[in-house]
Each structure stands twice: as C-alpha cells, then as structure tokens.
Design an enzyme around this catalytic site. Sequence first.
Site, short mmCIF file in Angstrom:
data_model
loop_
_atom_site.label_atom_id
_atom_site.label_comp_id
_atom_site.label_asym_id
_atom_site.label_seq_id
_atom_site.Cartn_x
_atom_site.Cartn_y
_atom_site.Cartn_z
N HIS A 1 -2.88 7.21 2.67
CA HIS A 1 -3.44 5.99 2.48
C HIS A 1 -4.70 5.87 2.93
CE1 HIS A 1 -3.91 2.06 1.47
NE2 HIS A 1 -3.70 1.32 2.62
N ASN B 1 -10.21 0.23 0.52
CA ASN B 1 -8.71 0.28 0.41
C ASN B 1 -8.32 -0.48 -0.91
OD1 ASN B 1 -5.91 -0.31 0.75
ND2 ASN B 1 -6.09 -0.96 2.74
N CYS C 1 0.87 -1.39 0.10
CA CYS C 1 0.05 -0.15 0.17
C CYS C 1 0.87 1.28 -0.04
CB CYS C 1 -0.85 0.09 1.30
SG CYS C 1 -2.27 -1.49 1.11
O1 UT7 Z 1 -3.55 -1.12 3.67
C1 UT7 Z 1 -2.47 -1.40 4.40
C2 UT7 Z 1 -2.39 -1.41 5.82
N1 UT7 Z 1 -3.81 -2.00 6.13
C3 UT7 Z 1 -4.53 -1.38 7.22
O2 UT7 Z 1 -4.10 -0.54 7.69
C4 UT7 Z 1 -5.63 -1.96 7.98
C5 UT7 Z 1 -5.39 -2.13 9.37
N2 UT7 Z 1 -6.63 -2.75 10.03
C6 UT7 Z 1 -7.74 -2.36 10.35
O3 UT7 Z 1 -8.43 -1.48 9.58
C7 UT7 Z 1 -8.93 -2.90 11.11
O4 UT7 Z 1 -8.08 -3.70 11.80
C8 UT7 Z 1 -9.86 -4.02 10.43
C9 UT7 Z 1 -10.74 -3.21 9.59
C10 UT7 Z 1 -9.12 -5.03 9.58
C11 UT7 Z 1 -10.50 -4.76 11.62
O5 UT7 Z 1 -11.00 -3.89 12.45
P1 UT7 Z 1 -10.75 -3.97 14.23
O6 UT7 Z 1 -11.83 -2.90 14.57
O7 UT7 Z 1 -9.32 -3.47 14.36
O8 UT7 Z 1 -11.32 -5.19 14.26
P2 UT7 Z 1 -10.53 -6.31 15.04
O9 UT7 Z 1 -9.45 -6.92 14.08
O10 UT7 Z 1 -9.99 -5.86 16.19
O11 UT7 Z 1 -11.66 -7.62 15.44
C12 UT7 Z 1 -12.72 -7.06 16.31
C13 UT7 Z 1 -13.63 -8.03 16.07
C14 UT7 Z 1 -13.24 -9.63 16.06
O12 UT7 Z 1 -14.16 -10.45 16.69
P3 UT7 Z 1 -13.89 -10.91 18.14
O13 UT7 Z 1 -12.42 -11.81 18.08
O14 UT7 Z 1 -13.85 -9.52 19.04
O15 UT7 Z 1 -15.10 -11.91 18.56
C15 UT7 Z 1 -13.22 -9.72 14.82
O16 UT7 Z 1 -13.42 -11.04 14.22
O17 UT7 Z 1 -14.34 -7.92 15.10
C16 UT7 Z 1 -14.51 -9.17 14.29
N3 UT7 Z 1 -14.42 -8.62 12.70
C17 UT7 Z 1 -15.58 -8.33 12.05
N4 UT7 Z 1 -16.85 -8.48 12.51
C18 UT7 Z 1 -17.74 -8.22 11.42
C19 UT7 Z 1 -13.22 -8.51 12.01
N5 UT7 Z 1 -13.80 -8.18 10.73
C20 UT7 Z 1 -15.21 -8.21 10.83
C21 UT7 Z 1 -16.09 -7.86 9.99
N6 UT7 Z 1 -17.66 -8.07 10.23
N7 UT7 Z 1 -15.77 -7.60 8.46
#
Ligand code: UT7
Length: 346
Positions: free
Chosen positions: A267, A297, A128
């Site tokens: 980004h 993204n 990215c």
């Molecule tokens: O482009 C290169 C760089 N990329 C980035 O910078 C992306 C960075 N990361 C992010 O944007 C975020 O971490 C994500 C959007 C990928 C995930 O969001 P988050 O708020 O950080 O969620 P998390 O990974 O902390 O997960 C929280 C909960 C988890 O469930 P549990 O374990 O708490 O039960 C995940 O399994 O949300 C769950 N989860 C979802 N739930 C519904 C993760 N993705 C989803 C989803 N829908 N799409």
Amino acid sequence: MNEKIAEVVPLPGVPAEGTSAVLCGLGTFVPPRVVPNADIAARLDTSEEWIRARTGIRQRHVVDPGTATSDLAVEAGMLALKSADIEDVDALVLATTTPDRPCPATAPDVAHRIGLDRIAAFDVNAVCTGFLYALASGAGLISAGVAERVLVIGADTFSTIVDPDSRATAAIFGDGAGAVVLRAGAPHELGALGPFDLGSDGQDADLIMVPAGGSRQPRSGTEDERYFTMAGKAVFRKAIFQMAGSAQSVLHKAGLRVRDVDRFVIHQANARILNGVADMLGQPAAKFVRNIDDVGNTAAASVPLALTAACASGELRPGQQVLLGAFGGGLTWGSTVLRWPDISVL
Ligand code: UT7
C-alpha cells in the site's frame, strides 16, 4: 517405481493439489485531472516541499464533481477483462470505502455497466486494505468452487470524503481504480495466489474514520464529522509494524524467506512508510515498488495501481516472486504472495 519418488514435491508455499486462483488480467484507471502539490500549497498552510519530503507525493489525480467511484471502477474493470482476453466472469468483488451511495452496494451497478449482468456482485470495506480483502474473497470463491472467474476491483474517490481544508488529509489522498481478473488454475502456475495473511484490530477503529453518517450517528453531526479523519502519527507507526508483521506471517505460511521476495508491492500510504517496512524486514528499499509520487494514497486502488506502474516500467517481470501487502482503517492489514505472471497491461 518407488511411490515416494513418484510423489509430486511441492514448491515452497505452493499446495501440491487443489484449485488455485490465478491472476490473469490487470487494468487501472485514474481520473484525468491532476492536482500537483503546488495547487494544495496555494490553498492550505503547507508547502510543495513539505508534502514531497514527508510523504513522497508529487501529485494526485482527483475526480471532477459528479464523477463517482463506480465510474472509475467500470473503466478499470473493463481494461482488466481485456487484458485477460475474456468477456465473462462469475463474480465481481469491489473493495471501496467510498461507495456511490450508502445503500445498495456499488458492485452490482459496476457489473451491470460492464455487461456482466446477473453475476454475484458485492462490496468489501477494509479501507486501504480493501484490495487484499477483496482478492482473498475472490480467491476463496474460486477455491470453494463457487466461481471459475472473478473480477476483483479496488476503487476509491477519497477526494469526496476528505476535508478540502485539512492539510493533514487533502495533501495525501488521491482517486483511482485498479482491477485484476482471477481464474481457476493450478497451484504451480505463474500468477497462482499463495496463502493469505489477513488481520484486524478494532480497538483502534477510531484512528481512521468518518464519524457521522452511519448507524452510530445517522445523518447527524456537524460538517466536520462527515469528513474522513486520520490520526496520522499513530497510524504511521502501526502501518509499518503491521505491514512488516503481515509480510513475515504470509511468507512463513508460504514456506518462503524474506530474501526470496524479488518485489514488494504494498500500500502506497507514504514513501517513509515503505522505507520503514523495508528496514523492519531487513530488505533493500529498492525492492519496494513505488508510484506514490504520481498518484498519492489511493486507498483500495493503491496496490493494483502500483502493480500496473511496475509492469509498465518493466520492474515486474514474469516469474519474479512478488509479495502484495496493505494496511488501513479498521484497523486492518493483509498480505499474499505470487510469482508474477506473463500478462499484458493495456
Ligand atoms: O492509508 C491508510 C493508512 N494511512 C497511513 O498510513 C498514513 C500514515 N501517516 C502519515 O503518512 C503521516 O503521519 C502524515 C503524512 C499524515 C503526517 O506526516 P508526519 O511526518 O507524521 O507529521 P505529523 O503528523 O507528526 O506532524 C508533524 C507536524 C505537525 O505540526 P506540529 O504539531 O509539529 O507543529 C503537523 O501539524 O507537521 C504538521 N503537518 C503539516 N505541515 C505542513 C501535518 N500535515 C502537514 C502538511 N503540511 N500537509
């Protein structure tokens, strides 16, 4: 006359002499097929609301089967040349993590199809951050006297590498391409790129990767190992920290203060990451250009797509101090600054 008075006094961040790379054209292309959050929520264990609230994404554009990264890159590249009102360049640098094939690079094919035969053409992979790395490469070719004009393209089709059944990635990434034309010019011109800050941290290479298909695991691996993976939470924190740090470094090199920046075009990984960078820099979130709701993204295409959206809406105006920044797999990060030029976006 006093020799001291006759000396050219450089503007902050602008070298007094030498050749600079000047941004003089901008073009973008996204595939026509739009996938709204509702379509993802209908297939996977997620909801429209979760995606919107946790990422800021409302929809993304996705290629149809058979459409390759080069197809998007050609369209964006041609529009950028038209916007710059030129037909020829000396080099083409293509940032992509999703080349048409593992070998050869995609850039020569893109150049040929744009009608830029026999020019220097190569790919850059910084995930990215690719567009910032490609921009620095293009600017370097100009300041070294290797090229007078360079077409820099960031293009990715992450829909071809994300696991369609993974809510963690399928909900976030979209496809697209963005291109700029750089020409040799003077450091004080509008559009002249200032210093760059580029960095990497290979210790965290595993946080964003496609495990199989390279020399470590050639043509082996389960289907899952051929998909793109991302440790979202860890990457989230590092994205904020590194993009804010890189912005501070490049502003320091340029002799500018954070408050001198009128618009940050960084980004589009997650709307909450944009807010986090704004907080870390002590800047209003309104200074951060956003089009993630519309495109998701788009990896290497992210920064030029955001530039185009901001130009089209009138948010970016000639003379404004703009900071470009990105963060991605590798890990990698990069930033540069410029005063926005008077260019037409088609
Ligand atoms: O482009 C290169 C760089 N990329 C980035 O910078 C992306 C960075 N990361 C992010 O944007 C975020 O971490 C994500 C959007 C990928 C995930 O969001 P988050 O708020 O950080 O969620 P998390 O990974 O902390 O997960 C929280 C909960 C988890 O469930 P549990 O374990 O708490 O039960 C995940 O399994 O949300 C769950 N989860 C979802 N739930 C519904 C993760 N993705 C989803 C989803 N829908 N799409």
